[in-house]
Scaffold this motif. Structure first.
Motif, mmCIF file in Angstrom:
data_model
loop_
_atom_site.group_PDB
_atom_site.id
_atom_site.type_symbol
_atom_site.label_atom_id
_atom_site.label_comp_id
_atom_site.label_asym_id
_atom_site.label_seq_id
_atom_site.Cartn_x
_atom_site.Cartn_y
_atom_site.Cartn_z
ATOM 1 N N GLY A 86 0.800 -1.213 0.000
ATOM 2 C CA GLY A 86 0.000 0.000 0.000
ATOM 3 C C GLY A 86 0.833 1.262 0.000
ATOM 4 N N MET A 87 2.045 1.167 0.553
ATOM 5 C CA MET A 87 2.946 2.319 0.580
ATOM 6 C C MET A 87 3.937 2.282 -0.575
ATOM 7 S SD MET A 87 3.656 2.656 4.681
ATOM 8 C CE MET A 87 4.598 4.166 4.465
ATOM 9 N N GLN A 88 3.695 1.379 -1.540
ATOM 10 C CA GLN A 88 4.538 1.239 -2.728
ATOM 11 C C GLN A 88 5.998 0.967 -2.355
ATOM 12 O OE1 GLN A 88 3.325 4.947 -4.845
ATOM 13 N NE2 GLN A 88 2.559 3.558 -6.415
ATOM 14 N N LEU A 89 6.190 0.160 -1.317
ATOM 15 C CA LEU A 89 7.523 -0.249 -0.917
ATOM 16 C C LEU A 89 7.716 -1.702 -1.316
ATOM 17 C CD1 LEU A 89 7.635 1.301 2.662
ATOM 18 C CD2 LEU A 89 8.825 2.136 0.627
ATOM 19 N N PRO A 90 8.826 -2.034 -1.948
ATOM 20 C CA PRO A 90 9.037 -3.412 -2.410
ATOM 21 C C PRO A 90 9.199 -4.379 -1.258
ATOM 22 C CG PRO A 90 11.028 -2.100 -2.708
ATOM 23 C CD PRO A 90 9.954 -1.149 -2.275
ATOM 24 N N VAL A 91 8.420 -5.453 -1.261
ATOM 25 C CA VAL A 91 8.540 -6.488 -0.240
ATOM 26 C C VAL A 91 9.749 -7.355 -0.581
ATOM 27 C CG1 VAL A 91 7.413 -8.459 0.853
ATOM 28 C CG2 VAL A 91 6.056 -6.483 0.125
ATOM 29 N N GLY A 92 10.579 -7.622 0.412
ATOM 30 C CA GLY A 92 11.748 -8.460 0.180
ATOM 31 C C GLY A 92 12.988 -7.695 -0.234
ATOM 32 N N THR A 93 12.900 -6.361 -0.315
ATOM 33 C CA THR A 93 14.056 -5.537 -0.646
ATOM 34 C C THR A 93 14.538 -4.821 0.603
ATOM 35 O OG1 THR A 93 13.216 -5.191 -2.882
ATOM 36 C CG2 THR A 93 14.873 -3.644 -2.099
ATOM 37 N N ARG A 94 15.843 -4.687 0.760
ATOM 38 C CA ARG A 94 16.390 -4.034 1.957
ATOM 39 C C ARG A 94 16.008 -2.561 1.956
ATOM 40 N NH1 ARG A 94 22.510 -5.049 3.955
ATOM 41 N NH2 ARG A 94 21.571 -7.125 4.061
#
Length: 552
Positions: A86-94
């Motif tokens: 929802g916050m446009q942050l990649p899941v699984g990326t540092r």
């Protein structure tokens, strides 16, 4: 000063009257606990061993489960993924620590647990640190280590130290179906959670169940995959296979009921949901019973109406816009136009960017003869998404102004409600709304200018509850959401600001966030529109120059 004093006096007068109502809402939720939940993110691997990828997620999953069992409710891995998406942050990326803290602040988390893991030969070192989010107080680092084969024991020790008290039986002390699976089965389970495609997730999870048949967490994860693939019969089989002795059995029964709804086996779904309701009422159960009643061709005479169930759900979680939408949509289907208008307006108070609510509201206003208001609502839906233009064309072809199947089910069975709107805001009378909305908007603006973004978001949302179409409030909310990294929501809020009242400031803010999200063409269009409004605008000219430089 006079307005400020009036607002404070209003606040004092309304507070006492609203305490009982708010307390009742808490009492009817999960144990009446506070609404803040902890957030545990994947631990970062220190090294190049490929096992660090699944171990980092596995450690976070075990710690989150352990803290929840210890009485410190924590977002599940699935909920965490939805938050990041929802916050446009990649899941699984540092991500940087500052970014993760900002996420925790935005969702109102009570605590944040982060950490690192090291793997030397077969020895695992886990370092965890906990942050009290509201106060910003960091707890001392917790370090535990041991053979990687002792993963469950290591994380149990971390949980005990983070919980700060005896948490009761830990995973390694559990018996029956909830006992720890073999390590290779747990590895396959975690890989099934983080795999990129539904097909790969299903393969890993099916392999998990071959190594540990009837593993409750594996079965529920497989339910998610099958449901995503619209394989509802297989999803039902996965849910009913969870052993009745598992502490996840209640959730499994709930998910089985959702599969029965999807399979249109409404009588069975109704019976399962009513059974769960008799054991412990929750908002989700009331809501989904309303869904069943809405979809059944003919409900039993002794059962309650969809609206009765939706009303109870909304009473338990009065900040949940979906429950109010269901009330409005059900009222529309019954052609109770005034009720539909009322409930849909309550929906957009809670979520001003809810396009479906604006669309159905436009239809209800049109049917009530309020054509000017209806036209304005339709105009807003077109600003929010091109989908609604397609719906309008379909309505012209079919004669049905609103599509079927818009009702919203709940999958969060026992989840605590999100932070309730300030009881004063909920209880304020109509004549007080304008002053109180201005009061919260001004506080939100001051918080934003003082770099207190979390507080700004809270105040601006209160203002929008009272005045959901206020252009200035949407402008400041758009800026605050942009700062929080929630670009999709920022874009919607800024579009509503422009729809409510055209302004150079909103056009420039929207262009900036569109550029940040990668849509240069749309950003340029809004910059040019801002310059048509004010050719001398320094902000618009600076952004135009930036766009030209980025093109080179």
């Amino acid at each position: 000063m006079r307005v400020f004093v009036q607002v404070i006096m209003t606040t004092i007068g309304l507070f006492g009257a609203s305490v009982a109502w708010t307390a009742q809402a808490y009492a009817e939720t999960e144990g009446g606990q506070g609404t803040g939940r902890g957030l545990v993110v994947a631990f970062e691997g220190d090294g190049t061993d490929p096992r660090l990828v699944w171990l980092g997620e596995g450690v976070a999953t075990l710690i989150a489960d352990g803290l929840t069992t210890a009485g410190r409710p924590t977002y599940t891995r699935r909920e965490r993924a939805h938050i990041f998406e929802g916050m446009q942050l990649p899941v699984g990326t540092r991500l940087s620590y500052a970014t993760i803290v900002r996420v925790a602040e935005v969702v109102g988390a009570s605590s944040l647990v982060t950490g690192t893991i090291e793997l030397e030969a077969e020895r695992l070192v886990v370092r965890a640190r906990s942050l009290d989010v509201p106060s910003g107080r960091a707890e001392p680092e917790v370090v535990e280590q041991g053979p990687v084969s002792d993963l469950f024991l290591i994380t149990d020790r971390v949980v005990r130290r983070l919980a700060g008290s005896s948490p009761g039986p830990t995973m390694t002390e559990s018996s029956g179906p909830d006992r720890p699976p073999p390590l290779d089965a747990f590895e396959s389970y975690i890989k099934g959670l983080i795999a990129a495609s539904p097909e790969m997730r299903a393969q890993f999870l099916e392999a998990t169940l071959e190594r540990r048949p009837a593993y409750p967490r594996g079965l529920l994860a497989l339910w998610d995959v099958y449901t995503e693939r619209q394989e509802h019969a297989r999803a039902l089989d996965a849910a009913v296979a969870v052993p009745a002795q598992s502490r996840l059995a209640r959730r499994a029964r709930f998910l089985a009921a959702l599969s029965l709804v999807a399979l249109e086996r409404y009588d069975e779904a109704f019976g399962e949901l009513k059974g769960l309701l008799s054991e412990q009422p929750t908002a989700a159960l009331y809501n989904d019973l309303g869904i069943v009643q809405l979809r059944r061709e003919k409900a039993a005479a002794e059962t309650e109406t969809p609206i009765a169930y939706f009303t109870r759900a909304a009473k338990i979680q009065p900040e949940n816009a979906d429950f109010f939408f269901n009330l409005g949509y059900a009222s529309w289907l019954q052609q109770d136009l005034q009720a539909a208008i009322y409930w849909l307006r309550e929906t957009v108070r809670r979520n001003p960017a809810d396009g479906d609510a604006h669309f159905v509201l436009a239809a209800a206003l049109q049917a009530s003869g309020r054509t000017t208001e209806a036209a304005r609502e339709r105009e807003l839906t077109r600003q929010l998404s091109s989908t609604y233009l397609t719906w309008e064309r379909q309505a012209e072809a079919t004669g049905d102004p609103v599509p079927r199947g818009l009702e919203r089910s709940s999958e969060d069975l026992d989840g605590m409600p999100t932070r309730l709107l300030d009881s004063v805001v909920v209880q304020a009378s109509q004549q007080e709304h304008s002053d109180l909305a201005r009061f919260h908007r001004d506080r939100g603006q001051r918080f934003f200018e003082q770099q207190q973004n979390r507080e700004a978001l809270e105040e601006l949302r209160k203002a929008l509850y009272l005045a959901p179409y206020d252009a200035d409030t949407h402008l400041w909310l758009g800026r605050a959401l942009t700062k929080a990294g929630r670009l999709r929501e920022a874009i919607d809020s800024l579009k509503i600001s422009i729809w409510s009242q055209e302004s150079v400031a909103a056009r420039v803010a929207l262009a900036a966030v569109l550029l940040e999200s990668g849509d240069r063409i749309a950003a340029r269009e809004h910059v040019e529109q801002a310059l048509r409004l004010d050719p001398a605008s320094a902000e618009a000219n600076a952004l135009r120059a930036r766009l030209r430089r980025s093109k080179c």
